[in-house]
Design an enzyme around this catalytic site. Structure first.
Site, short mmCIF file in Angstrom:
data_model
loop_
_atom_site.label_atom_id
_atom_site.label_comp_id
_atom_site.label_asym_id
_atom_site.label_seq_id
_atom_site.Cartn_x
_atom_site.Cartn_y
_atom_site.Cartn_z
N ASP A 114 15.77 23.01 -0.75
CA ASP A 114 15.52 21.58 -1.19
C ASP A 114 15.24 21.72 -2.80
O ASP A 114 15.55 20.93 -3.44
CB ASP A 114 14.35 21.19 -0.30
CG ASP A 114 14.56 21.12 1.07
OD1 ASP A 114 15.47 20.51 1.61
OD2 ASP A 114 13.73 21.57 2.16
N HIS B 41 10.90 20.54 5.95
CA HIS B 41 12.49 20.47 5.65
C HIS B 41 13.27 19.60 6.67
O HIS B 41 14.08 20.16 7.43
CB HIS B 41 12.88 21.96 5.80
CG HIS B 41 14.35 22.16 5.56
ND1 HIS B 41 14.91 21.97 4.25
CD2 HIS B 41 15.44 22.55 6.30
CE1 HIS B 41 16.31 22.01 4.62
NE2 HIS B 41 16.65 22.33 5.55
C1 LMR Z 1 20.20 21.70 4.91
O1 LMR Z 1 19.37 21.32 4.62
O2 LMR Z 1 21.45 21.64 4.69
C2 LMR Z 1 19.90 22.38 6.43
O3 LMR Z 1 18.77 22.26 6.85
C3 LMR Z 1 21.13 22.29 7.58
C4 LMR Z 1 21.16 20.73 7.80
O4 LMR Z 1 21.31 20.63 8.94
O5 LMR Z 1 20.97 19.67 7.18
#
Ligand code: LMR
Length: 277
Positions: free
Chosen positions: A112, A139
């Site tokens: 991120d 997340h």
């Molecule tokens: C991301 O942020 O790319 C990972 O957490 C994978 C997803 O499923 O998005």
């Protein structure tokens, strides 16, 4: 074993050994100082990270249990989604085994920050290697809270642009999932981000000072028992939680909107682990 052979040809000081199958798991983990768990299934278009829970929760619980037996003093860095739930699962397993040290358990949210740095640098014509944007919370979707007001160097955005870039950071994982159209989620940018985080953890273990990374850790900064904020890393993992810092009203509202989903994700992980162990 193929991946191990492949990696062993990379010109680095690292020695590579491969292990295969559940029987070899504890041998594989023995004497580790840092363990990274990226295992699990990825999203397909239309799925949220939480939709991976049923498959990935058990994988993380089992791997953490082996970690508890083989190397519980190591740093445990969890990449497997849904990170908002898998970190609490790992914590519960470690507690159950009597070896939980909250300073040593991390949910890796670095992707991120990597995305926020990239998008802000692109928008402002800056050198991305000199841009640092903290991203706090969790997340997934609305729980990803970019704190653009704390970016270094300072940047200013019109309200609509700030909102658009925030949404893009929150949905960036989905952007990749959709572009891959069923072939998985981010792997290369994720590897870049995880490498950055793990190198930071290793540098801090080696005694480097002032190493700071955002990570999803046990926290008292908000009402959520796990929360990502900038963390000062040290030889034993979390040395100091640097907290939220000051937020714009807009960012404080993002935090408010994140809380119900974040708390529910955490709760789901804790309940799963308590029922399973
Ligand atoms: C991301 O942020 O790319 C990972 O957490 C994978 C997803 O499923 O998005």
């Amino acid at each position: 074993m193929g991946v191990a052979a492949d990696l062993s040809h990379v010109a680095s000081r690292a020695e590579v050994t491969g292990y295969e199958g559940p029987d070899k798991l504890e041998d594989c983990l023995k004497d580790s100082q840092v363990v990274v768990i990226p295992a699990g299934v990825p999203r397909k278009p239309g799925m949220t990270r939480d939709d991976l829970f049923n498959t990935n929760a058990g994988i993380v619980a089992d791997l953490t249990s082996a970690f508890a037996t083989a190397c519980h003093k190591a740093m445990l860095c969890i990449v497997t989604n849904p990170v908002n739930s898998t970190v609490p699962i790992a914590a519960e397993v470690l507690k159950r085994r009597g070896v939980y040290d909250p300073r040593r358990l991390f949910g890796v949210t670095t992707l991120d920050i990597v995305r926020a740095n990239t998008f802000v640098a692109e928008a402002k014509g800056l050198d991305v290697n000199k841009v640092s944007v903290p991203v706090i919370g969790g997340h997934s979707g609305v729980t990803i809270i970019p704190v653009i007001s704390q970016a270094v160097p300072g940047v200013s955005f019109k309200t609509a642009d700030r909102e658009a870039i925030t949404r893009r950071i929150q949905n960036a994982g989905t952007e990749v999932v959709e572009a891959k159209a069923g072939a998985g989620s981010a792997t290369l940018s994720m590897a870049f981000a995880a490498e950055r985080f793990v190198v930071s953890v290793l540098s801090a273990i080696d005694g480097k000072r002032a190493v700071i990374e955002c990570a999803f850790v046990e926290s008292t900064v908000t009402e959520a028992p796990y929360f990502s904020t900038p963390i000062l890393l040290g030889r034993d993992g979390v040395e100091e939680n640097l907290g939220l810092g000051s937020l714009l009203d807009y960012e404080a509202k993002l935090l408010q909107s994140a809380m119900p989903e974040l708390l529910a994700n955490i709760d789901k992980g804790v309940k799963f682990a308590k029922e399973r162990y």
